[in-house]
Write an enzyme that holds these catalytic residues in place. Structure first.
Site, PDB file in Angstrom:
ATOM      1  N   ASP A 158      63.204  38.420 -12.866  1.00  0.00           N
ATOM      2  CA  ASP A 158      63.742  38.318 -11.599  1.00  0.00           C
ATOM      3  C   ASP A 158      63.563  39.578 -11.566  1.00  0.00           C
ATOM      4  O   ASP A 158      64.572  40.397 -10.469  1.00  0.00           O
ATOM      5  CB  ASP A 158      64.570  37.512 -11.242  1.00  0.00           C
ATOM      6  CG  ASP A 158      64.843  37.450  -9.970  1.00  0.00           C
ATOM      7  OD1 ASP A 158      63.950  37.969  -8.736  1.00  0.00           O
ATOM      8  OD2 ASP A 158      65.303  36.717  -9.186  1.00  0.00           O
ATOM      9  N   CYS A 192      65.179  31.083   5.597  1.00  0.00           N
ATOM     10  CA  CYS A 192      65.606  30.020   4.608  1.00  0.00           C
ATOM     11  C   CYS A 192      67.162  30.274   3.784  1.00  0.00           C
ATOM     12  O   CYS A 192      67.770  31.042   4.406  1.00  0.00           O
ATOM     13  CB  CYS A 192      65.207  30.081   3.034  1.00  0.00           C
ATOM     14  SG  CYS A 192      65.863  29.690   1.726  1.00  0.00           S
ATOM     15  N   CYS A 221      64.793  15.783  -4.605  1.00  0.00           N
ATOM     16  CA  CYS A 221      64.376  15.957  -5.970  1.00  0.00           C
ATOM     17  C   CYS A 221      63.548  15.386  -6.865  1.00  0.00           C
ATOM     18  O   CYS A 221      64.533  14.715  -7.748  1.00  0.00           O
ATOM     19  CB  CYS A 221      63.587  17.158  -6.441  1.00  0.00           C
ATOM     20  SG  CYS A 221      61.642  17.361  -7.115  1.00  0.00           S
TER      21      CYS A 221
HETATM   22  C1  B12 Z   1      61.903  36.361  -3.356  1.00  0.00           C
HETATM   23  C2  B12 Z   1      62.331  35.692  -3.727  1.00  0.00           C
HETATM   24  C3  B12 Z   1      62.640  34.643  -3.834  1.00  0.00           C
HETATM   25  C4  B12 Z   1      63.286  34.059  -1.465  1.00  0.00           C
HETATM   26  C5  B12 Z   1      61.889  33.611  -0.955  1.00  0.00           C
HETATM   27  C6  B12 Z   1      61.266  32.879  -2.413  1.00  0.00           C
HETATM   28  C7  B12 Z   1      60.320  32.119  -2.172  1.00  0.00           C
HETATM   29  N1  B12 Z   1      59.803  30.711  -2.024  1.00  0.00           N
HETATM   30  O1  B12 Z   1      59.130  32.519  -1.696  1.00  0.00           O
HETATM   31  C8  B12 Z   1      64.494  33.970  -1.332  1.00  0.00           C
HETATM   32  C9  B12 Z   1      65.748  34.573  -1.295  1.00  0.00           C
HETATM   33  C10 B12 Z   1      64.038  32.255  -0.298  1.00  0.00           C
HETATM   34  C11 B12 Z   1      64.739  32.874  -2.817  1.00  0.00           C
HETATM   35  C12 B12 Z   1      65.485  31.657  -3.261  1.00  0.00           C
HETATM   36  C13 B12 Z   1      65.054  31.327  -3.987  1.00  0.00           C
HETATM   37  N2  B12 Z   1      64.921  30.784  -5.143  1.00  0.00           N
HETATM   38 CO1  B12 Z   1      63.872  33.186  -5.627  1.00  0.00          CO
HETATM   39  N3  B12 Z   1      62.724  34.124  -6.203  1.00  0.00           N
HETATM   40  C14 B12 Z   1      62.409  35.468  -5.578  1.00  0.00           C
HETATM   41  C15 B12 Z   1      61.248  35.705  -5.896  1.00  0.00           C
HETATM   42  C16 B12 Z   1      62.069  37.576  -6.419  1.00  0.00           C
HETATM   43  C17 B12 Z   1      60.398  36.293  -5.935  1.00  0.00           C
HETATM   44  C18 B12 Z   1      59.815  35.415  -5.258  1.00  0.00           C
HETATM   45  C19 B12 Z   1      58.589  35.482  -4.188  1.00  0.00           C
HETATM   46  O2  B12 Z   1      57.112  36.340  -5.409  1.00  0.00           O
HETATM   47  N4  B12 Z   1      58.079  34.995  -3.320  1.00  0.00           N
HETATM   48  C20 B12 Z   1      56.330  35.210  -2.712  1.00  0.00           C
HETATM   49  C21 B12 Z   1      55.645  33.657  -2.346  1.00  0.00           C
HETATM   50  C22 B12 Z   1      54.699  34.373  -2.009  1.00  0.00           C
HETATM   51  O3  B12 Z   1      55.641  33.274  -4.059  1.00  0.00           O
HETATM   52  P1  B12 Z   1      56.067  32.183  -4.424  1.00  0.00           P
HETATM   53  O4  B12 Z   1      57.081  31.322  -4.085  1.00  0.00           O
HETATM   54  O5  B12 Z   1      56.394  32.580  -6.142  1.00  0.00           O
HETATM   55  O6  B12 Z   1      54.324  31.789  -4.666  1.00  0.00           O
HETATM   56  C23 B12 Z   1      53.728  30.314  -4.794  1.00  0.00           C
HETATM   57  C24 B12 Z   1      53.462  29.320  -3.560  1.00  0.00           C
HETATM   58  O7  B12 Z   1      54.586  29.882  -2.645  1.00  0.00           O
HETATM   59  C25 B12 Z   1      53.213  29.596  -3.491  1.00  0.00           C
HETATM   60  N5  B12 Z   1      52.264  29.723  -1.501  1.00  0.00           N
HETATM   61  C26 B12 Z   1      52.527  30.961  -1.325  1.00  0.00           C
HETATM   62  N6  B12 Z   1      52.294  31.231  -0.042  1.00  0.00           N
HETATM   63  C27 B12 Z   1      51.176  29.954   0.317  1.00  0.00           C
HETATM   64  C28 B12 Z   1      50.516  29.822   1.558  1.00  0.00           C
HETATM   65  C29 B12 Z   1      50.051  28.290   1.124  1.00  0.00           C
HETATM   66  C30 B12 Z   1      48.832  28.009   2.682  1.00  0.00           C
HETATM   67  C31 B12 Z   1      50.326  27.580   0.228  1.00  0.00           C
HETATM   68  C32 B12 Z   1      49.300  26.388  -0.278  1.00  0.00           C
HETATM   69  C33 B12 Z   1      50.809  27.982  -1.076  1.00  0.00           C
HETATM   70  C34 B12 Z   1      51.224  29.282  -1.225  1.00  0.00           C
HETATM   71  O8  B12 Z   1      51.328  30.017  -4.214  1.00  0.00           O
HETATM   72  C35 B12 Z   1      52.250  31.195  -4.872  1.00  0.00           C
HETATM   73  C36 B12 Z   1      51.966  31.323  -5.570  1.00  0.00           C
HETATM   74  O9  B12 Z   1      52.096  30.349  -6.962  1.00  0.00           O
HETATM   75  C37 B12 Z   1      61.516  35.097  -6.983  1.00  0.00           C
HETATM   76  C38 B12 Z   1      61.059  35.953  -8.432  1.00  0.00           C
HETATM   77  C39 B12 Z   1      60.050  36.383  -8.719  1.00  0.00           C
HETATM   78  N7  B12 Z   1      59.967  38.404  -9.093  1.00  0.00           N
HETATM   79  O10 B12 Z   1      58.798  35.871  -8.842  1.00  0.00           O
HETATM   80  C40 B12 Z   1      62.881  34.318  -7.831  1.00  0.00           C
HETATM   81  C41 B12 Z   1      62.483  32.983  -7.670  1.00  0.00           C
HETATM   82  C42 B12 Z   1      60.891  32.557  -7.334  1.00  0.00           C
HETATM   83  N8  B12 Z   1      63.841  32.108  -7.501  1.00  0.00           N
HETATM   84  C43 B12 Z   1      64.578  31.721  -8.352  1.00  0.00           C
HETATM   85  C44 B12 Z   1      65.639  30.837  -7.529  1.00  0.00           C
HETATM   86  C45 B12 Z   1      66.189  30.268  -8.621  1.00  0.00           C
HETATM   87  C46 B12 Z   1      66.016  30.516  -6.308  1.00  0.00           C
HETATM   88  C47 B12 Z   1      66.312  29.506  -5.526  1.00  0.00           C
HETATM   89  C48 B12 Z   1      66.540  28.121  -6.015  1.00  0.00           C
HETATM   90  C49 B12 Z   1      67.683  30.027  -5.330  1.00  0.00           C
HETATM   91  C50 B12 Z   1      69.204  28.836  -4.408  1.00  0.00           C
HETATM   92  N9  B12 Z   1      69.077  28.249  -4.978  1.00  0.00           N
HETATM   93  O11 B12 Z   1      69.179  29.396  -3.378  1.00  0.00           O
HETATM   94  C51 B12 Z   1      65.621  29.906  -3.873  1.00  0.00           C
HETATM   95  C52 B12 Z   1      64.511  28.828  -4.274  1.00  0.00           C
HETATM   96  C53 B12 Z   1      63.802  28.393  -2.024  1.00  0.00           C
HETATM   97  C54 B12 Z   1      62.803  27.555  -2.548  1.00  0.00           C
HETATM   98  N10 B12 Z   1      62.248  26.457  -1.793  1.00  0.00           N
HETATM   99  O12 B12 Z   1      62.080  28.572  -3.004  1.00  0.00           O
HETATM  100  C55 B12 Z   1      63.631  31.249  -9.918  1.00  0.00           C
HETATM  101  C56 B12 Z   1      62.999  29.680  -9.072  1.00  0.00           C
HETATM  102  C57 B12 Z   1      63.198  28.891 -10.012  1.00  0.00           C
HETATM  103  C58 B12 Z   1      61.709  27.480 -10.023  1.00  0.00           C
HETATM  104  N11 B12 Z   1      62.406  27.228 -10.965  1.00  0.00           N
HETATM  105  O13 B12 Z   1      61.028  27.525  -9.492  1.00  0.00           O
HETATM  106  C59 B12 Z   1      62.498  32.467  -9.480  1.00  0.00           C
HETATM  107  C60 B12 Z   1      61.735  32.331 -10.163  1.00  0.00           C
HETATM  108  C61 B12 Z   1      63.885  33.584 -10.299  1.00  0.00           C
HETATM  109  C62 B12 Z   1      64.040  33.852 -11.787  1.00  0.00           C
HETATM  110  N12 B12 Z   1      63.409  34.827 -12.395  1.00  0.00           N
HETATM  111  O14 B12 Z   1      64.371  32.342 -12.214  1.00  0.00           O
HETATM  112  N13 B12 Z   1      63.822  33.470  -3.545  1.00  0.00           N
HETATM  113  S1  SF4 Z   2      57.622  15.892  -5.674  1.00  0.00           S
HETATM  114 FE1  SF4 Z   2      59.179  15.375  -3.609  1.00  0.00          FE
HETATM  115  S2  SF4 Z   2      61.078  16.244  -3.010  1.00  0.00           S
HETATM  116 FE2  SF4 Z   2      59.990  16.991  -5.344  1.00  0.00          FE
HETATM  117  S3  SF4 Z   2      58.963  19.321  -4.248  1.00  0.00           S
HETATM  118 FE3  SF4 Z   2      57.858  17.172  -5.034  1.00  0.00          FE
HETATM  119  S4  SF4 Z   2      56.984  16.601  -2.501  1.00  0.00           S
HETATM  120 FE4  SF4 Z   2      59.274  18.288  -2.914  1.00  0.00          FE
HETATM  121  S1  SF4 Z   3      66.200  23.266   1.670  1.00  0.00           S
HETATM  122 FE1  SF4 Z   3      65.098  24.558   0.315  1.00  0.00          FE
HETATM  123  S2  SF4 Z   3      64.281  26.278   1.748  1.00  0.00           S
HETATM  124 FE2  SF4 Z   3      65.482  24.914   2.530  1.00  0.00          FE
HETATM  125  S3  SF4 Z   3      66.884  26.309   3.046  1.00  0.00           S
HETATM  126 FE3  SF4 Z   3      67.722  25.606   1.917  1.00  0.00          FE
HETATM  127  S4  SF4 Z   3      66.725  26.475  -0.457  1.00  0.00           S
HETATM  128 FE4  SF4 Z   3      66.005  26.987   1.768  1.00  0.00          FE
END
Ligand code: B12
Ligand code: SF4
Ligand code: SF4
Length: 319
Positions: free
Chosen positions: A132, A212, A246
């Site tokens: 991260d 979020c 989940c």
């Molecule tokens: C920015 C960021 C955030 C942002 C944005 C999150 C997001 N979902 O993008 C915010 C601040 C909201 C956030 C929240 C959280 N985060 Co965060 N975050 C990051 C960070 C720094 C970058 C993620 C990123 O690049 N996001 C941009 C999107 C595009 O990328 P992505 O979600 O990784 O991408 C995949 C999917 O979203 C999908 N996708 C994206 N767009 C689209 C569009 C379509 C049409 C489809 C089908 C799919 C799709 O494809 C992508 C590639 O596989 C990473 C660390 C890292 N360097 O990777 C940690 C990371 C993802 N976070 C982490 C954690 C723990 C969290 C939280 C659980 C913390 C919490 N409890 O509050 C929450 C979870 C929220 C959630 N449901 O995702 C962990 C995740 C661990 C895991 N088991 O997945 C990471 C990996 C940090 C780590 N090193 O452990 N986070």
């Molecule tokens: S198993 Fe159900 S709750 Fe868990 S990530 Fe998939 S859709 Fe969401």
């Molecule tokens: S349930 Fe997941 S996506 Fe919704 S606000 Fe909380 S961390 Fe963000």
């Protein structure tokens, strides 16, 4: 055993010895379709104020970019579980997401990963780690390396461990054995999409960070839009709602010895929002020392504290 197999075995063994519960390896290459998804996500403005994500999009889309490791061949990925203990241990109203109740994972895991990087460099290979902390799409790599699958909640779910894991990568020029990805296993479930208090999912695996609670409480500067402030409930830092529902997180709890570096601290299991409002900067910095909460800073934490206190009052029964 050839050289690739010997080095591969040694890297995996070292990662496991450092406490990573799962280790996998993917071939370093341009991420497609994930890179295009990231660019579309950024173009739609879903990153909110996290403009650092835009600046590094090209590196995120390809770990062989000079901004990461030019000539990289392999991406080693590790998943480190953190505690998933029951909620609510006191009367204080501020709830902290589980990942942030113990020591800061950036510090704890960086220290361990430096050892793997040093080992690879000793063997003549370039290597850099990310936890991260660098422009690496960690979840996409974890999925490619077969550690688990990205669920509809966009978290990486590790079969048998669930999604309460930190991810870390080591990008290296060393050639290593590559693992096969596993299938996505959400099926028809959509519990996470329905449970999100702010309706932040645009669709499965696609999150609008601007809605979020995790983004709003940790990353967002300035006032939180009133409609989302109301939906925050008692979350004062981060949010776990889409993971708590989940089914993959209903597996048996991880071994406390495995999650020991991230054992929850009493003061972060339930934050005293009133006490937070009374803190000055030096007191806050001492209180949040070594914790991920330090990142939000006093101003944002006090903003969050005011909101959860107001939300708590609204929840009191009218007599
Ligand atoms: C920015 C960021 C955030 C942002 C944005 C999150 C997001 N979902 O993008 C915010 C601040 C909201 C956030 C929240 C959280 N985060 Co965060 N975050 C990051 C960070 C720094 C970058 C993620 C990123 O690049 N996001 C941009 C999107 C595009 O990328 P992505 O979600 O990784 O991408 C995949 C999917 O979203 C999908 N996708 C994206 N767009 C689209 C569009 C379509 C049409 C489809 C089908 C799919 C799709 O494809 C992508 C590639 O596989 C990473 C660390 C890292 N360097 O990777 C940690 C990371 C993802 N976070 C982490 C954690 C723990 C969290 C939280 C659980 C913390 C919490 N409890 O509050 C929450 C979870 C929220 C959630 N449901 O995702 C962990 C995740 C661990 C895991 N088991 O997945 C990471 C990996 C940090 C780590 N090193 O452990 N986070
Ligand atoms: S198993 Fe159900 S709750 Fe868990 S990530 Fe998939 S859709 Fe969401
Ligand atoms: S349930 Fe997941 S996506 Fe919704 S606000 Fe909380 S961390 Fe963000």
């Amino acid at each position: 055993m050839n050289d690739v197999e010997a080095l591969d075995g040694e890297v995996r063994r070292r990662m496991e010895e450092l406490g990573f519960a799962r280790v996998g390896i993917a071939r370093a290459e341009a991420l497609e379709p994930e890179g295009a998804q990231l660019r579309a996500w950024l173009a739609a403005g879903r990153q909110g104020q996290m403009d650092w994500m835009e600046r590094t999009a090209d590196v995120r889309a390809d770990p062989r970019h000079p901004g990461m490791v030019e000539g990289a061949v392999s991406v080693v990925v590790g998943a480190f579980p953190y505690a998933r203990e029951a909620d609510r241990v006191g009367p204080a109203p501020g709830r902290v997401a589980r990942y942030a109740r113990g020591r800061d994972y950036h510090n704890v895991l960086s220290k361990r990963l430096r050892k793997v990087v040093a080992f690879l460099r000793e063997r003549g290979h370039e290597a850099r780690f990310s936890v991260d902390s660098r422009p690496v799409l960690e979840r996409a790599w974890a999925e490619r390396a077969g550690l688990g699958f990205v669920g509809k909640n966009s978290c990486l779910i590790v079969p048998g461990l669930g999604s309460h894991v930190f991810l870390a990568t080591v990008v290296t020029t060393a050639a290593l054995r590559v693992d096969a990805p596993i299938k996505r296993r959400c099926g028809t479930c959509r519990a996470c999409l329905d449970a999100c208090p702010t309706d932040a999912f645009v669709g499965p695996r696609e999150l609008d960070a601007r809605r979020c609670i995790s983004y709003l409480t940790i990353e967002h500067e300035g006032p939180i839009p009133p409609e989302h402030a109301d939906q925050m409930g008692d979350w004062i830092f981060g949010c776990d709602a889409c993971q708590d529902v989940c089914p993959y997180n209903r597996t048996s709890l991880p071994d406390p010895a495995a999650t020991e570096p991230f054992a929850p601290h009493r003061r972060f299991q339930d934050v005293d929002a009133e006490a937070l409002l009374a803190m000055d900067e030096p007191t806050y910095l001492r209180w949040a020392e070594g914790s991920p909460l330090r990142r939000a800073g006093l101003e944002r934490m006090q903003r969050n504290a005011r909101i959860v206190l107001a939300n708590g009052k609204r929840r009191l029964p009218v007599v």
